[in-house]
Design an enzyme around this catalytic site. Structure first.
Site, PDB file in Angstrom:
ATOM      1  N   LYS A  80       0.778  -1.260  -0.036  1.00 43.73           N
ATOM      2  CA  LYS A  80      -0.114  -0.150   0.112  1.00 43.73           C
ATOM      3  C   LYS A  80       0.832   1.248  -0.073  1.00 43.73           C
ATOM      4  O   LYS A  80       1.732   1.216   0.753  1.00 43.73           O
ATOM      5  CB  LYS A  80      -0.941  -0.112   1.243  1.00 43.73           C
ATOM      6  CG  LYS A  80      -1.946   1.327   1.293  1.00 43.73           C
ATOM      7  CD  LYS A  80      -2.848   0.929   2.327  1.00 43.73           C
ATOM      8  CE  LYS A  80      -3.823   2.029   2.393  1.00 43.73           C
ATOM      9  NZ  LYS A  80      -4.838   2.060   3.710  1.00 43.73           N
ATOM     10  N   SER A 156      -9.849   2.077   2.595  1.00 40.54           N
ATOM     11  CA  SER A 156      -8.955   2.949   1.726  1.00 40.54           C
ATOM     12  C   SER A 156      -7.777   1.970   0.906  1.00 40.54           C
ATOM     13  O   SER A 156      -7.319   2.551   0.055  1.00 40.54           O
ATOM     14  CB  SER A 156      -8.180   3.713   2.457  1.00 40.54           C
ATOM     15  OG  SER A 156      -7.388   3.378   3.503  1.00 40.54           O
ATOM     16  N   SER A 180     -10.068  -0.174   6.829  1.00 39.83           N
ATOM     17  CA  SER A 180      -9.526  -0.286   5.510  1.00 39.83           C
ATOM     18  C   SER A 180      -8.789  -1.285   5.239  1.00 39.83           C
ATOM     19  O   SER A 180      -8.585  -1.499   3.789  1.00 39.83           O
ATOM     20  CB  SER A 180      -8.640   1.077   5.461  1.00 39.83           C
ATOM     21  OG  SER A 180      -9.612   2.256   5.275  1.00 39.83           O
TER      22      SER A 180
HETATM   23  N1  GLN Z   1     -13.451   4.707   5.696  1.00 40.09           N
HETATM   24  C1  GLN Z   1     -12.921   5.165   7.049  1.00 40.09           C
HETATM   25  C2  GLN Z   1     -12.335   6.488   6.828  1.00 40.09           C
HETATM   26  O1  GLN Z   1     -12.730   6.869   5.864  1.00 40.09           O
HETATM   27  C3  GLN Z   1     -11.888   4.281   7.509  1.00 40.09           C
HETATM   28  C4  GLN Z   1     -10.578   4.620   6.651  1.00 40.09           C
HETATM   29  C5  GLN Z   1      -9.436   3.748   7.092  1.00 40.09           C
HETATM   30  O2  GLN Z   1      -9.427   2.505   7.915  1.00 40.09           O
HETATM   31  N2  GLN Z   1      -8.154   4.139   6.725  1.00 40.09           N
HETATM   32  O3  GLN Z   1     -11.984   7.190   7.797  1.00 40.09           O
END
Ligand code: GLN
Length: 489
Positions: A80, A156, A180
């Protein structure tokens, strides 16, 4: 070869059926062919990858020496793009870092590549600064779900999820601040694990919300995740929240039978708010567990309905502080035209950040400001404690908690992009786990209309070994995790 597990790939490398250079080339060729459609990778550097593969081949050939080969030496994986990797562009999905070449390795990168000898196939696309649930906030454009390219892969870590699902890589890393790793794993038919907070070092992992962020593996199976997790964990003095605990072998306990396992089913996860067919797949998975010797017990997480609101105070508060370092002075983007210093800051940040990141910085600065701190930030921290206590109570009567990972299957690109609240609700089942610092997993458990469904497993602190065991036994009895989208068939 492309559909083999990490264990099988390791065996093929050890038996000299294939070299790491050949194996890496196979995946690099697939990336070249399929990435233009999926947009899963933002950086690929064939020469760098092949140099790592040649080193791995030398380690495998040498058998002993200064750096003996480990169980995964020579296997290519995707990283990532939130992990700093020396000499690699590290963008975090943002224009702000579009040209940033990291001068150092994150601990995870160092452990996986320098120590374990895994080969990096490149950096995967992600929501900007990991803020999102659909990968649509990336400066580099959305990622497409290999199961249906008109749909999102989740976020994400959507680039990592799409890459592994389409077999552009055998496995990948992700990070999970509010879901995410688990949500994109669910939407792309992968197995993903978010470890207990503090188990995987955050050093060199670009910070979003430091008290929630945690890196972890995304792969086809629990066994693959266990092998990867073995290379990622360990105390790191460069991360002040890293936990100094004895190192575990996550593969060792995988085969344990599940007789007597008590599964907690939170009544709040089985009420309204979840797609009925998704829920049916989750219930069928739980029935399968009962066949494997587990029993179920109803538990309650009475404050779980407050997890999304508390998260959207705490995470933006931390983000507003973490992202203040992107000011155009030291590194990253700087606006080309400006007047004085203040104007340079303002234009740099106005041009360098996307809309979602700006929204979070504004919310974060607001909830931390004098006069609102007590009403919002402090209140959210109190709720966070209540949520953590709910889990402590629940684990008095069960060993693992189960429920859906995501309330729906993969949605259409653009479907929720204009409505942040709808988007935030994609994480209703995952966020409480981060607020409590617990380990969580998503495991493939069926399909609805050709789209994958994920079963979420939540464990007590440091129970990642147990979660992997519970997931592995299920994967021995079912084949959902072996299904592949047409492009990887
Ligand atoms: N979808 C959540 C957010 O937008 C979690 C994102 C994540 O885990 N990085 O913050």
């Amino acid at each position: 070869m492309i559909n083999k597990s990490l264990k099988e790939l390791a065996q093929a490398l050890a038996a000299k059926q294939i070299s790491s250079v050949e194996l890496s080339t196979l995946f690099l060729d697939r990336i070249e062919r399929l990435n233009p459609t999926l947009n899963a990778f933002v950086t690929v550097d064939r020469e760098k990858s092949l140099a790592m593969a040649r080193d791995a081949d030398a380690r495998i050939a040498a058998a002993s020496g200064a750096k003996p080969a480990g169980p995964l030496t020579g296997i290519p994986i995707a990283q990532k793009d939130i992990f700093c990797a020396e000499g690699w562009t590290t963008t975090c999905g943002s224009k702000m870092l579009a040209n940033f070449v990291s001068p150092y390795d994150a601990t995870v990168i160092e452990k996986m590549h320098r120590d374990a000898g895994l080969v990096s196939l490149g950096k995967t696309n992600m929501d900007e600064f990991a803020m999102g649930s659909s990968n649509e906030t990336s400066f580099f454009g959305p990622v497409r779900n290999p199961w249906d390219t008109s749909r999102v892969p989740g976020g994400s870590s959507g680039g990592s999820a799409a890459a592994v699902a389409a077999r552009l890589a055998p496995a990948a890393t992700g990070t999970d601040t509010g879901g995410s790793i688990r949500q994109p794993a669910a939407l792309c038919n992968l197995t993903g694990l978010k470890p207990t907070y503090g188990v995987v070092s955050r050093y060199g992992m670009i910070a979003f919300a430091s008290s929630l962020d945690q890196g972890g593996p995304m792969a086809a199976s629990a066994e693959d995740c266990a092998l990867l997790l073995n290379t990622m964990v360990g105390f790191d003095e460069r991360d002040s929240t890293s936990l100094d605990r004895p190192v575990e072998d996550y593969v060792r306990g995988l085969e344990k039978p599940l007789n007597g396992l008590r599964i907690g089913l939170p009544k709040e996860f089985f009420g309204e708010g979840c797609d009925a067919e998704v829920m049916a797949a989750v219930r069928a998975a739980i029935a399968e567990y009962e066949k494997l010797g587990a029993s179920t017990v109803e538990v309650s997480l009475p404050n779980s309905h407050l997890s999304v609101p508390a998260y959207y105070v705490i995470a933006p508060a931390e983000a507003s502080s973490n992202l203040s370092r992107f000011d155009g002075v030291r590194y990253g983007y700087r606006a080309p035209d400006y007047g004085n210093l203040d104007d340079m800051y303002a234009k740099t940040r106005a041009q360098g950040f996307g809309a979602e990141v700006k929204r979070r910085i504004l919310i974060g600065a607001y909830v931390l400001s004098h006069g609102y701190y007590d009403a919002y930030y402090l209140q959210a921290q109190r709720i966070r404690r209540l949520i953590a206590n709910d889990f402590v109570e629940a684990f008095k009567s069960c060993d693992v908690i189960m429920g859906p990972t995501s309330p729906s299957t993969a949605f259409k690109l653009g479907e929720k992009a204009a409505d942040p609240v709808q988007m935030y609700l994609s994480d209703i089942y995952t966020i409480a786990v981060n607020l409590a610092g617990l380990p969580g997993m998503s495991v493939p458990c069926g399909f609805v209309g050709g789209l994958p469904v994920g079963l979420q497993l939540i464990g007590n602190y440091f129970a990642e070994g147990q979660l992997l065991n519970v997931a592995h036994r299920y994967q021995q009895a079912t084949d959902w995790h072996l299904r592949r989208p047409a492009s990887a068939a």
